[in-house]
Write a protein that holds these residues in place. Sequence first.
Motif, PDB file in Angstrom:
ATOM      1  N   ASP A 298     -53.785  86.905  51.799  1.00  0.00           N
ATOM      2  CA  ASP A 298     -53.185  85.713  50.486  1.00  0.00           C
ATOM      3  C   ASP A 298     -53.624  84.268  50.346  1.00  0.00           C
ATOM      4  O   ASP A 298     -54.042  83.352  49.723  1.00  0.00           O
ATOM      5  CB  ASP A 298     -51.538  85.540  50.617  1.00  0.00           C
ATOM      6  CG  ASP A 298     -50.979  86.628  50.306  1.00  0.00           C
ATOM      7  OD1 ASP A 298     -51.861  87.523  49.098  1.00  0.00           O
ATOM      8  OD2 ASP A 298     -50.521  87.324  50.597  1.00  0.00           O
ATOM      9  N   THR A 299     -53.729  83.608  51.888  1.00  0.00           N
ATOM     10  CA  THR A 299     -54.675  82.516  52.241  1.00  0.00           C
ATOM     11  C   THR A 299     -55.881  81.941  51.326  1.00  0.00           C
ATOM     12  O   THR A 299     -56.351  81.234  50.717  1.00  0.00           O
ATOM     13  CB  THR A 299     -54.183  81.520  53.516  1.00  0.00           C
ATOM     14  OG1 THR A 299     -53.619  82.208  54.506  1.00  0.00           O
ATOM     15  CG2 THR A 299     -54.751  80.584  53.737  1.00  0.00           C
TER      16      THR A 299
ATOM     17  N   LYS B 237     -47.965  91.336  58.864  1.00  0.00           N
ATOM     18  CA  LYS B 237     -47.809  90.044  58.291  1.00  0.00           C
ATOM     19  C   LYS B 237     -48.900  89.568  58.580  1.00  0.00           C
ATOM     20  O   LYS B 237     -49.340  88.618  57.814  1.00  0.00           O
ATOM     21  CB  LYS B 237     -46.517  89.449  59.054  1.00  0.00           C
ATOM     22  CG  LYS B 237     -46.176  88.218  58.525  1.00  0.00           C
ATOM     23  CD  LYS B 237     -44.949  87.540  58.958  1.00  0.00           C
ATOM     24  CE  LYS B 237     -44.932  86.230  58.617  1.00  0.00           C
ATOM     25  NZ  LYS B 237     -42.545  85.785  59.048  1.00  0.00           N
ATOM     26  N   ARG B 238     -49.467  89.566  59.113  1.00  0.00           N
ATOM     27  CA  ARG B 238     -50.863  88.765  59.544  1.00  0.00           C
ATOM     28  C   ARG B 238     -51.478  88.153  58.347  1.00  0.00           C
ATOM     29  O   ARG B 238     -52.394  88.310  58.135  1.00  0.00           O
ATOM     30  CB  ARG B 238     -51.093  88.396  60.876  1.00  0.00           C
ATOM     31  CG  ARG B 238     -49.825  87.960  61.610  1.00  0.00           C
ATOM     32  CD  ARG B 238     -50.448  88.399  63.209  1.00  0.00           C
ATOM     33  NE  ARG B 238     -51.425  86.891  63.966  1.00  0.00           N
ATOM     34  CZ  ARG B 238     -51.313  87.190  65.271  1.00  0.00           C
ATOM     35  NH1 ARG B 238     -51.458  87.397  66.355  1.00  0.00           N
ATOM     36  NH2 ARG B 238     -52.209  85.753  65.625  1.00  0.00           N
TER      37      ARG B 238
ATOM     38  N   GLU C  85     -56.682  82.311  61.895  1.00  0.00           N
ATOM     39  CA  GLU C  85     -56.073  81.500  61.236  1.00  0.00           C
ATOM     40  C   GLU C  85     -56.084  80.139  61.871  1.00  0.00           C
ATOM     41  O   GLU C  85     -56.014  79.300  61.209  1.00  0.00           O
ATOM     42  CB  GLU C  85     -54.520  82.050  62.225  1.00  0.00           C
ATOM     43  CG  GLU C  85     -54.414  83.328  61.536  1.00  0.00           C
ATOM     44  CD  GLU C  85     -52.716  84.565  62.471  1.00  0.00           C
ATOM     45  OE1 GLU C  85     -52.082  84.704  62.183  1.00  0.00           O
ATOM     46  OE2 GLU C  85     -52.526  83.560  63.128  1.00  0.00           O
TER      47      GLU C  85
ATOM     48  N   THR D 112     -51.995  90.280  56.304  1.00  0.00           N
ATOM     49  CA  THR D 112     -51.821  89.788  54.107  1.00  0.00           C
ATOM     50  C   THR D 112     -51.505  88.554  54.252  1.00  0.00           C
ATOM     51  O   THR D 112     -52.297  88.025  52.948  1.00  0.00           O
ATOM     52  CB  THR D 112     -50.336  90.910  54.304  1.00  0.00           C
ATOM     53  OG1 THR D 112     -49.337  91.487  54.409  1.00  0.00           O
ATOM     54  CG2 THR D 112     -49.872  90.413  52.629  1.00  0.00           C
ATOM     55  N   GLU D 113     -50.749  87.351  55.536  1.00  0.00           N
ATOM     56  CA  GLU D 113     -50.720  86.659  55.258  1.00  0.00           C
ATOM     57  C   GLU D 113     -52.397  85.627  54.684  1.00  0.00           C
ATOM     58  O   GLU D 113     -52.729  84.767  54.340  1.00  0.00           O
ATOM     59  CB  GLU D 113     -50.317  85.598  56.553  1.00  0.00           C
ATOM     60  CG  GLU D 113     -48.961  85.647  55.865  1.00  0.00           C
ATOM     61  CD  GLU D 113     -48.557  85.243  57.549  1.00  0.00           C
ATOM     62  OE1 GLU D 113     -48.719  84.949  58.013  1.00  0.00           O
ATOM     63  OE2 GLU D 113     -46.395  84.953  56.941  1.00  0.00           O
TER      64      GLU D 113
END
Length: 283
Positions: free
Chosen positions: A99-100, A92-93, A62, A95-96
């Motif tokens: 997606d990013t 969630k992390r 991230e 998946t994010e």
Amino acid sequence: MDRKRLTIEGLRFNQDLEVVKFGKTAPFVGENTPTYRLVSTMKMAVLSAGILFYDDMYIFAERHLKLHPGIVEIFPKRFPYVFADEMQDTDKRQTEILDTLFSNSSTVLQRIGDPNQAIYHQSAVGEGCIWQPPEESHQLSTSRRFGPSTATIVSNLSVVSPVSIVGCAKNRDIKPHLIVFADSQIEEVIPAFATIITNHSLHELPNRGFKAIGWVAKKHESRHTLHDYWPQFDVKRNRRQASYATLKGNLHSIRLADGPDSPKVFRETILNGIVALLKDGVA
């Protein structure tokens, strides 16, 4: 602060690479205190040794995406097709991050998963899987693993996301078996399993392969291991040896491989041989 419970396993990095307690976002003590300097030194030493927790890896991913936004343009060019399997076990992390990197690009992002098979109801940070198949998703309801009888039973167990599974008609339609035993009879379980196999003539099928799967550790006080079911089991003797010191040795060992797993053994053996060649420069 409870110093007795402060261990390296309970330390993580936050977005600013500060050392925090597991599940927290801010340092638990002042950054100029001896305690913080000590735990920070410990954490950085572990990092220097190449040891990371999954949470830390997500933080670094991230952070890199935030500091270097150009990565988002590079990844789709490198990966025009992305297949994300076992999506039901993503949090969630994860998946994010996916997606990013790919959601707003030309990359074809194919997500494959089954909520009924979710292993992790909650991730390490307390967030369950947020992925659910969209309404326009294509449902893969035919299984080649088992026959119609088992498919009917499995369909009734799909409570998270109900689905009617179709069994493979080519497979022998054998109903599931449960072997119930007392601890004093544990050594009879594998022979009973073998009896079921022979009673249905499964051992006569081509490409047959039967496995007993369980904990391979030594005897344990609180759980059964393969040693309990099969006292003669030796993890070292039963582990397939597919790595030799030279490429020639690895290629020679291929002649010893015979059985349903042979193609996999061939691949592993050849790759191990190439690695040995690159390491030593001698075949």
